[in-house]
Enzyme design. Structure first.
Site, short mmCIF file in Angstrom:
data_model
loop_
_atom_site.label_atom_id
_atom_site.label_comp_id
_atom_site.label_asym_id
_atom_site.label_seq_id
_atom_site.Cartn_x
_atom_site.Cartn_y
_atom_site.Cartn_z
N GLU A 9 7.63 1.67 15.33
CA GLU A 9 8.35 2.30 14.20
C GLU A 9 8.51 3.68 14.67
O GLU A 9 7.38 4.07 15.23
CB GLU A 9 7.94 2.06 12.69
CG GLU A 9 8.45 0.68 12.40
CD GLU A 9 8.26 0.39 10.85
OE1 GLU A 9 7.25 0.81 10.43
OE2 GLU A 9 9.17 -0.44 10.33
N ASN B 77 0.77 -1.16 -0.02
CA ASN B 77 0.03 0.06 -0.11
C ASN B 77 0.94 1.17 -0.03
O ASN B 77 0.49 2.23 -0.52
CB ASN B 77 -1.04 -0.04 1.05
CG ASN B 77 -0.35 -0.14 2.59
OD1 ASN B 77 0.73 -0.39 2.67
ND2 ASN B 77 -1.04 0.46 3.46
N GLU C 61 4.18 -4.42 12.35
CA GLU C 61 3.02 -3.23 12.14
C GLU C 61 2.21 -4.02 11.25
O GLU C 61 2.53 -4.42 10.17
CB GLU C 61 3.88 -2.28 11.33
CG GLU C 61 5.15 -1.52 12.31
CD GLU C 61 4.64 -0.72 13.29
OE1 GLU C 61 3.26 -0.42 13.32
OE2 GLU C 61 5.27 -0.02 13.93
N CYS D 195 -3.54 1.29 6.73
CA CYS D 195 -3.69 0.53 8.04
C CYS D 195 -4.41 1.25 8.87
O CYS D 195 -4.90 0.97 9.81
CB CYS D 195 -2.20 0.14 8.64
SG CYS D 195 -1.11 1.49 8.59
P1 NAD Z 1 0.69 -9.30 3.69
O1 NAD Z 1 0.72 -9.85 5.07
O2 NAD Z 1 -0.10 -10.23 2.82
O3 NAD Z 1 1.95 -9.03 2.88
C1 NAD Z 1 2.90 -8.36 3.51
C2 NAD Z 1 4.23 -8.74 3.03
O4 NAD Z 1 4.63 -10.01 3.59
C3 NAD Z 1 4.35 -9.03 1.58
O5 NAD Z 1 5.67 -8.56 0.94
C4 NAD Z 1 4.36 -10.40 1.36
O6 NAD Z 1 5.08 -10.86 0.27
C5 NAD Z 1 4.91 -10.99 2.77
N1 NAD Z 1 4.72 -12.25 3.15
C6 NAD Z 1 3.36 -12.88 2.78
N2 NAD Z 1 3.31 -14.21 3.54
C7 NAD Z 1 4.39 -14.22 4.26
C8 NAD Z 1 5.07 -15.17 5.14
N3 NAD Z 1 4.30 -16.30 5.64
N4 NAD Z 1 6.05 -14.89 5.84
C9 NAD Z 1 6.86 -13.67 5.62
N5 NAD Z 1 6.33 -12.83 4.83
C10 NAD Z 1 5.21 -12.98 4.22
O7 NAD Z 1 -0.11 -7.85 3.57
P2 NAD Z 1 -0.55 -7.07 2.42
O8 NAD Z 1 -1.93 -7.55 2.05
O9 NAD Z 1 0.70 -7.04 1.56
O10 NAD Z 1 -0.56 -5.57 3.24
C11 NAD Z 1 -2.04 -5.07 3.88
C12 NAD Z 1 -1.98 -5.22 5.20
O11 NAD Z 1 -0.92 -4.76 5.92
C13 NAD Z 1 -3.32 -4.80 5.81
O12 NAD Z 1 -3.68 -5.37 6.91
C14 NAD Z 1 -2.66 -3.46 6.52
O13 NAD Z 1 -3.46 -2.94 7.42
C15 NAD Z 1 -1.30 -3.92 6.81
N6 NAD Z 1 -0.55 -2.62 6.95
C16 NAD Z 1 -0.17 -2.31 8.32
C17 NAD Z 1 0.60 -0.90 8.36
C18 NAD Z 1 1.17 -0.78 9.63
O14 NAD Z 1 2.21 -0.01 9.78
N7 NAD Z 1 0.73 -1.25 10.70
C19 NAD Z 1 1.12 -0.46 7.48
C20 NAD Z 1 0.64 -0.89 5.93
C21 NAD Z 1 -0.10 -1.92 5.95
#
Ligand code: NAD
Length: 475
Positions: free
Chosen positions: A451, A146, A242, A276
């Protein structure tokens, strides 16, 4: 020909044996290819980061800071190119992509200004005790789709400033702007200090399981965050998580409808709701519910949804097909249950691109999926409440605890309510503001650690206490 973007391993821009296609979510066209790395490339990247660690960690912090300031300048100098790449892979409108790139440059500079001074914890006749901060070692960083550039530099900066080295894995959906940035800055950083590798679904788990990684800094969904924590537990890697959120906004009866309606809209719909800390549940006091919901709906009808590269677009497409289908399923569930729509709800799947119309629901029940789940899309449920106590209870009734907001003419009352919300960040009469100098992190299942700010920096370090006895050793 489709452009190819390379990875950075040990100071060299390199390919892998196979490639991954990257799509533009506005039209589903392939816009670039990136290396599809596996264990071999990961091992090479981790080995490079390990080899670079002793020299990098021993440099004076001023030298590391100087490198990071050059990175900040490189982002600024190439902002236009990075902004266009970001819109084409992520979908956000140009103005918002410009904002992400500008904020990235500013955050690198701001986070680099932090210090890691020793702390004297005892200075008595008996002993001198000093706590210093030493870098944890090799960091594995994992970023979602995102805010790919902003979230990458939020990890790179404190890690490198503290003396750690890094292997960074962007999301397979949005790796291009990050890889182009890395190509621009590769010559500024000693070989191996920063390595960036791309790959499919299998690469993340390989990285979190790698025995030569000392810490994982992860941003993504709560479900994946739990898997990361489990994997890191095998060798007690340090972690910062996060994760997701289901942030509530509480709008009190004294809120100025004319001023607040537009801000409430953007608190939910910026980046097509894929934030998020977007407002995902809006509780409006019953005295102003009708007036406020009508004002939000009226504003929403003026907003153009479309290709972020087109002039006039204010809300872009959803970034990827699985997320698009998830949000459509939530809207369908709301329809199936007969919930009332104030705006939107009807997409047109025959148009290429992952477009979802701005959708606002009118007072769905508290247990509706669209209220309980993190939507992460341009969908906003408005709900009515009667008493402040009830609104606080409903806002807190979730496993998430990322952020929240209170809207009121009485700032003191806003703070009183803010202090009762179980989240890491609460805004009064504001939304989405994050400071590089304040810790950002989730309570409950929205995260682990923080962070930004001093606290965020310290997460890349171990404390080491050195104690010197002052009086002579007893006979
Ligand atoms: P996701 O968890 O599907 O993927 C995030 C990252 O993790 C990607 O790079 C993905 O390739 C990798 N990944 C996937 N499976 C993994 C595993 N088993 N082990 C290690 N890495 C793995 O999330 P997304 O769909 O890319 O992002 C959306 C989510 O992120 C939403 O829930 C959003 O709220 C959250 N988010 C949180 C913050 C924050 O700062 N709290 C900021 C941005 C997004």
């Amino acid at each position: 020909m489709t452009p190819q973007y390379l990875n950075l391993i040990d100071g060299n821009m390199v390919a892998a044996d196979t490639w991954l296609d990257v799509l533009n979510p506005a039209n589903e066209q392939v816009i670039g290819r990136v290396p599809d790395c596996g264990q071999r490339e990961l091992d090479a990247a981790v080995a490079a980061a390990r080899a670079a660690f002793p020299a990098w960690s021993k440099k004076p912090i001023e030298e590391r800071r100087a490198v990071l300031m050059q990175i900040s300048d490189a982002i600024k100098d190439n902002a236009d190119e990075l902004m266009r790449l970001l819109t084409s892979e992520q979908g956000k409108p140009h103005a918002q992509a410009q904002g992400e790139i500008a904020a990235s440059a500013a955050n690198v500079a701001a986070l680099s200004s932090l210090t890691l001074d020793d702390e004297i914890t005892e200075d008595s006749d008996v002993r001198l005790s000093r706590t210093r901060r030493v870098p944890v070692g090799v960091v594995g960083a994992i970023v979602p789709w995102n805010f790919p550039v902003a979230l990458a530099v939020t990890k790179i900066t404190p890690a490198l400033l503290s003396g750690c080295t890094m292997v960074l894995k962007p999301s397979p959906y949005t790796p291009i702007a990050t890889l182009r940035l890395v190509e621009l800055i590769a010559g500024l950083i000693p070989s191996g200090v920063l390595n960036v590798i791309t790959g499919g679904d299998a690469l993340g788990p390989m990285l979190t399981a790698h025995p030569d990684i000392d810490k994982v800094s992860f941003t993504g969904s709560t479900a994946t965050g739990k898997r990361v924590m489990e994997s890191a537990s095998k060798d007690l890697k340090r972690i910062t998580l996060e994760l997701g959120g289901n942030d509530a906004s509480i709008v009190l009866p004294d809120a100025d409808v004319a001023k607040v309606a537009e801000q409430l809209f953007w608190s939910s719909f910026l980046n097509a709701g894929q934030i998020c800390i977007a407002a995902k549940r809006i509780y409006i006091h019953e005295d102003i519910y009708d007036e406020m919901s009508a004002a939000i709906a009226e504003y929403a009808r003026m907003i153009k949804v479309g290709d972020g590269a087109e002039q006039g677009t204010l809300v872009g497409p959803i970034q990827n097909r699985p997320q698009y289908e998830r949000v459509l399923a939530l809207i369908q569930d709301a329809k199936d249950n007969g919930y009332k729509f104030l705006v939107g709800g009807e997409g047109d799947p025959s148009i290429p691109g992952y477009y979802i119309p701005i959708t606002i629901l009118d007072n769905p029940p508290e247990n509706a999926r669209i209220v309980v789940e993190e939507q992460f899309g341009p969908v906003m449920p408005l709900m009515k409440f009667s008493t402040v106590e009830e609104a606080i209870e409903r806002a807190n009734n979730t496993d998430y605890g990322l952020a929240g907001a209170v809207w009121t003419a009485d700032a003191q009352e806003g703070v009183r309510i803010a202090e009762q919300l179980e989240t890491g960040t609460v805004w009064v009469n504001e939304f989405l503001h994050l400071s590089p100098f304040a810790p950002f992190g989730g309570h409950k299942q929205s995260g682990f650690g923080a962070e930004n700010g001093k606290e965020g920096l310290l997460e890349y370090t171990y404390p080491q206490v050195i104690t010197v006895k002052r009086d002579p050793v007893p006979a």
